[in-house]
Design a protein around this motif. Structure first.
Motif, PDB file in Angstrom:
ATOM      1  N   SER A  15       0.836  -1.196   0.000  1.00  0.00           N
ATOM      2  CA  SER A  15       0.000   0.000   0.000  1.00  0.00           C
ATOM      3  C   SER A  15       0.879   1.258   0.000  1.00  0.00           C
ATOM      4  O   SER A  15       2.097   1.189   0.237  1.00  0.00           O
ATOM      5  N   THR A  16       0.273   2.391  -0.260  1.00  0.00           N
ATOM      6  CA  THR A  16       1.018   3.652  -0.252  1.00  0.00           C
ATOM      7  C   THR A  16       1.664   3.900   1.106  1.00  0.00           C
ATOM      8  O   THR A  16       2.838   4.258   1.203  1.00  0.00           O
ATOM      9  N   ARG A  17       0.882   3.731   2.171  1.00  0.00           N
ATOM     10  CA  ARG A  17       1.413   3.936   3.513  1.00  0.00           C
ATOM     11  C   ARG A  17       2.502   2.917   3.835  1.00  0.00           C
ATOM     12  O   ARG A  17       3.540   3.257   4.425  1.00  0.00           O
ATOM     13  N   GLY A  18       2.314   1.670   3.424  1.00  0.00           N
ATOM     14  CA  GLY A  18       3.312   0.638   3.667  1.00  0.00           C
ATOM     15  C   GLY A  18       4.636   0.954   2.995  1.00  0.00           C
ATOM     16  O   GLY A  18       5.708   0.752   3.579  1.00  0.00           O
ATOM     17  N   GLN A  19       4.575   1.466   1.787  1.00  0.00           N
ATOM     18  CA  GLN A  19       5.784   1.838   1.053  1.00  0.00           C
ATOM     19  C   GLN A  19       6.458   3.064   1.664  1.00  0.00           C
ATOM     20  O   GLN A  19       7.688   3.177   1.667  1.00  0.00           O
ATOM     21  N   GLN A  20       5.655   3.976   2.210  1.00  0.00           N
ATOM     22  CA  GLN A  20       6.228   5.145   2.889  1.00  0.00           C
ATOM     23  C   GLN A  20       7.031   4.727   4.113  1.00  0.00           C
ATOM     24  O   GLN A  20       8.133   5.225   4.356  1.00  0.00           O
ATOM     25  N   LEU A  21       6.467   3.794   4.881  1.00  0.00           N
ATOM     26  CA  LEU A  21       7.165   3.304   6.062  1.00  0.00           C
ATOM     27  C   LEU A  21       8.461   2.589   5.677  1.00  0.00           C
ATOM     28  O   LEU A  21       9.499   2.745   6.337  1.00  0.00           O
ATOM     29  N   LEU A  22       8.407   1.801   4.595  1.00  0.00           N
ATOM     30  CA  LEU A  22       9.604   1.105   4.117  1.00  0.00           C
ATOM     31  C   LEU A  22      10.670   2.102   3.680  1.00  0.00           C
ATOM     32  O   LEU A  22      11.856   1.944   3.995  1.00  0.00           O
ATOM     33  N   GLN A  23      10.257   3.147   2.979  1.00  0.00           N
ATOM     34  CA  GLN A  23      11.218   4.148   2.512  1.00  0.00           C
ATOM     35  C   GLN A  23      11.861   4.874   3.687  1.00  0.00           C
ATOM     36  O   GLN A  23      13.057   5.201   3.650  1.00  0.00           O
ATOM     37  N   ASP A  24      11.085   5.105   4.743  1.00  0.00           N
ATOM     38  CA  ASP A  24      11.645   5.728   5.948  1.00  0.00           C
ATOM     39  C   ASP A  24      12.801   4.902   6.495  1.00  0.00           C
ATOM     40  O   ASP A  24      13.843   5.439   6.887  1.00  0.00           O
ATOM     41  N   VAL A  25      12.614   3.574   6.544  1.00  0.00           N
ATOM     42  CA  VAL A  25      13.667   2.687   7.039  1.00  0.00           C
ATOM     43  C   VAL A  25      14.853   2.703   6.087  1.00  0.00           C
ATOM     44  O   VAL A  25      16.011   2.770   6.515  1.00  0.00           O
ATOM     45  N   ARG A  26      14.581   2.652   4.798  1.00  0.00           N
ATOM     46  CA  ARG A  26      15.662   2.632   3.807  1.00  0.00           C
ATOM     47  C   ARG A  26      16.472   3.926   3.820  1.00  0.00           C
ATOM     48  O   ARG A  26      17.665   3.915   3.468  1.00  0.00           O
ATOM     49  N   ASP A  27      15.854   5.027   4.203  1.00  0.00           N
ATOM     50  CA  ASP A  27      16.547   6.308   4.206  1.00  0.00           C
ATOM     51  C   ASP A  27      17.539   6.448   5.345  1.00  0.00           C
ATOM     52  O   ASP A  27      18.351   7.378   5.361  1.00  0.00           O
ATOM     53  N   THR A  28      17.474   5.549   6.317  1.00  0.00           N
ATOM     54  CA  THR A  28      18.448   5.586   7.401  1.00  0.00           C
ATOM     55  C   THR A  28      19.690   4.807   6.988  1.00  0.00           C
ATOM     56  O   THR A  28      19.673   4.022   6.049  1.00  0.00           O
ATOM     57  N   THR A  29      20.769   5.013   7.710  1.00  0.00           N
ATOM     58  CA  THR A  29      22.001   4.266   7.427  1.00  0.00           C
ATOM     59  C   THR A  29      22.295   3.310   8.587  1.00  0.00           C
ATOM     60  O   THR A  29      23.439   3.011   8.891  1.00  0.00           O
ATOM     61  N   SER A  30      21.234   2.827   9.196  1.00  0.00           N
ATOM     62  CA  SER A  30      21.364   2.011  10.402  1.00  0.00           C
ATOM     63  C   SER A  30      21.451   0.522  10.072  1.00  0.00           C
ATOM     64  O   SER A  30      21.185   0.084   8.948  1.00  0.00           O
ATOM     65  N   THR A  31      21.778  -0.265  11.091  1.00  0.00           N
ATOM     66  CA  THR A  31      21.744  -1.723  10.984  1.00  0.00           C
ATOM     67  C   THR A  31      20.344  -2.187  10.621  1.00  0.00           C
ATOM     68  O   THR A  31      20.163  -3.170   9.880  1.00  0.00           O
ATOM     69  N   ASN A  32      19.345  -1.497  11.140  1.00  0.00           N
ATOM     70  CA  ASN A  32      17.943  -1.795  10.845  1.00  0.00           C
ATOM     71  C   ASN A  32      17.681  -1.851   9.345  1.00  0.00           C
ATOM     72  O   ASN A  32      17.034  -2.778   8.841  1.00  0.00           O
ATOM     73  N   SER A  33      18.193  -0.887   8.598  1.00  0.00           N
ATOM     74  CA  SER A  33      17.968  -0.855   7.151  1.00  0.00           C
ATOM     75  C   SER A  33      18.712  -1.968   6.438  1.00  0.00           C
ATOM     76  O   SER A  33      18.219  -2.534   5.451  1.00  0.00           O
ATOM     77  N   VAL A  34      19.896  -2.326   6.944  1.00  0.00           N
ATOM     78  CA  VAL A  34      20.670  -3.427   6.353  1.00  0.00           C
ATOM     79  C   VAL A  34      19.923  -4.743   6.529  1.00  0.00           C
ATOM     80  O   VAL A  34      19.795  -5.545   5.598  1.00  0.00           O
ATOM     81  N   ILE A  35      19.416  -4.977   7.742  1.00  0.00           N
ATOM     82  CA  ILE A  35      18.648  -6.191   8.012  1.00  0.00           C
ATOM     83  C   ILE A  35      17.405  -6.231   7.138  1.00  0.00           C
ATOM     84  O   ILE A  35      17.054  -7.274   6.564  1.00  0.00           O
ATOM     85  N   CYS A  36      16.728  -5.098   7.018  1.00  0.00           N
ATOM     86  CA  CYS A  36      15.502  -5.028   6.222  1.00  0.00           C
ATOM     87  C   CYS A  36      15.739  -5.472   4.784  1.00  0.00           C
ATOM     88  O   CYS A  36      14.991  -6.297   4.249  1.00  0.00           O
ATOM     89  N   GLU A  37      16.772  -4.952   4.152  1.00  0.00           N
ATOM     90  CA  GLU A  37      17.042  -5.294   2.757  1.00  0.00           C
ATOM     91  C   GLU A  37      17.380  -6.774   2.599  1.00  0.00           C
ATOM     92  O   GLU A  37      16.922  -7.435   1.659  1.00  0.00           O
ATOM     93  N   SER A  38      18.177  -7.309   3.525  1.00  0.00           N
ATOM     94  CA  SER A  38      18.561  -8.721   3.391  1.00  0.00           C
ATOM     95  C   SER A  38      17.374  -9.644   3.644  1.00  0.00           C
ATOM     96  O   SER A  38      17.247 -10.695   3.013  1.00  0.00           O
ATOM     97  N   MET A  39      16.478  -9.252   4.551  1.00  0.00           N
ATOM     98  CA  MET A  39      15.299 -10.078   4.827  1.00  0.00           C
ATOM     99  C   MET A  39      14.308 -10.028   3.671  1.00  0.00           C
ATOM    100  O   MET A  39      13.711 -11.050   3.308  1.00  0.00           O
ATOM    101  N   LEU A  40      14.109  -8.870   3.076  1.00  0.00           N
ATOM    102  CA  LEU A  40      13.215  -8.772   1.920  1.00  0.00           C
ATOM    103  C   LEU A  40      13.754  -9.583   0.744  1.00  0.00           C
ATOM    104  O   LEU A  40      12.992 -10.224   0.013  1.00  0.00           O
ATOM    105  N   THR A  41      15.071  -9.558   0.562  1.00  0.00           N
ATOM    106  CA  THR A  41      15.690 -10.345  -0.508  1.00  0.00           C
ATOM    107  C   THR A  41      15.517 -11.842  -0.264  1.00  0.00           C
ATOM    108  O   THR A  41      15.311 -12.622  -1.196  1.00  0.00           O
ATOM    109  N   ALA A  42      15.570 -12.243   1.004  1.00  0.00           N
ATOM    110  CA  ALA A  42      15.486 -13.663   1.363  1.00  0.00           C
ATOM    111  C   ALA A  42      14.055 -14.177   1.471  1.00  0.00           C
ATOM    112  O   ALA A  42      13.839 -15.384   1.586  1.00  0.00           O
ATOM    113  N   PHE A  43      13.069 -13.296   1.405  1.00  0.00           N
ATOM    114  CA  PHE A  43      11.685 -13.693   1.682  1.00  0.00           C
ATOM    115  C   PHE A  43      11.156 -14.754   0.714  1.00  0.00           C
ATOM    116  O   PHE A  43      11.341 -14.669  -0.495  1.00  0.00           O
ATOM    117  N   VAL A  44      10.500 -15.756   1.290  1.00  0.00           N
ATOM    118  CA  VAL A  44       9.788 -16.786   0.525  1.00  0.00           C
ATOM    119  C   VAL A  44       8.506 -17.119   1.275  1.00  0.00           C
ATOM    120  O   VAL A  44       8.403 -16.902   2.486  1.00  0.00           O
TER     121      VAL A  44
END
Length: 240
Positions: A15-44
């Protein structure tokens, strides 16, 4: 927020709101954003109706697999991107047919993760007064009790500050006001502190990945698993 963006109490990632929240995380340079990208890539999605715990483990393992220790340990045993079948073939302690028929409980998932060379820790969620009074009286070192949303939030912050840690939650889907009447396992991919939500990678094929309030998720975990007759909770996985 438009109702079409919601699935029960979950803000859909697509959803639009869901993507906004994701972009907020991606805009940080934290460990949180690194984990997020690797988990989304690994998702099944889970491959069978009752293998949500195994699918969640596969996602976390594949997300962590980039670590040198795991690459060395499993070279020749598990593929760089393993599947449920790979886990069953590697873990001789898991009864594949039983798991496909009835699923797993938290302590069984702990044993499976240990057999894969991971270091798992169980937290059960129990907000009752008795749980608060006895929280130091655990039966074994890997089992602790979370007695409030605030304690769960602190665990979330701890996990998403460690690049080599992941969290799988065991929750009751109806408590999130979804239409599925059963308990479930899924991993978390990110923490949005400002909105107090976590990104729940729901592995059930007919459900939706999305953002859920920490309070709502805790309440859905503070429920009894009819298979074990124990409270549900979560399992943190770390690299040994």
């Amino acid at each position: 927020m438009d109702d079409t963006e919601l699935f029960g109490l979950v803000v859909r990632l697509d959803s639009t709101r869901g993507q906004q929240l994701l972009q907020d995380v991606r805009d940080t340079t934290s460990t949180n954003s690194v984990i997020c990208e690797s988990m989304l890539t690994a998702f099944v999605h889970q491959e069978h109706p009752c293998t949500c715990a195994v699918a969640s483990t596969v996602i976390c393992f594949n997300s962590l697999y980039q670590a040198d220790d795991l690459r060395r340990r499993y070279r020749g045993q598990l593929k760089p991107r393993c599947s449920e079948g790979d886990v069953f073939r590697t873990d001789c302690t898991a009864n594949e047919e039983v798991i496909k028929r009835r699923g797993m409980v938290l302590e069984e998932l702990l044993v499976l993760c240990e057999s894969l060379g991971l270091q798992p820790h169980i937290w059960t969620c129990d907000s009752s007064t008795a749980a608060e009074q006895s929280k130091e009286k655990t039966t074994y070192l890997s089992h602790k009790t979370i007695t409030s949303t605030s304690e769960f939030r602190e665990l979330i912050k701890e996990v998403f500050s460690q690049v080599h840690a992941r969290l799988i939650v065991n929750y009751y889907m109806p408590a999130l006001k979804t239409s599925f009447p059963f308990g479930h396992f899924s991993p978390l991919a990110a923490y949005h502190e400002a909105d107090d939500r976590v990104l729940l990678l729901d592995v059930y094929r007919e459900s939706f990945v999305g953002w859920v309030k920490i309070d709502d998720l805790y309440c859905s975990m503070d429920t009894v698993d009819s298979d074990s007759n124990l409270k549900r909770g979560c399992l943190m996985i770390q690299i040994l």
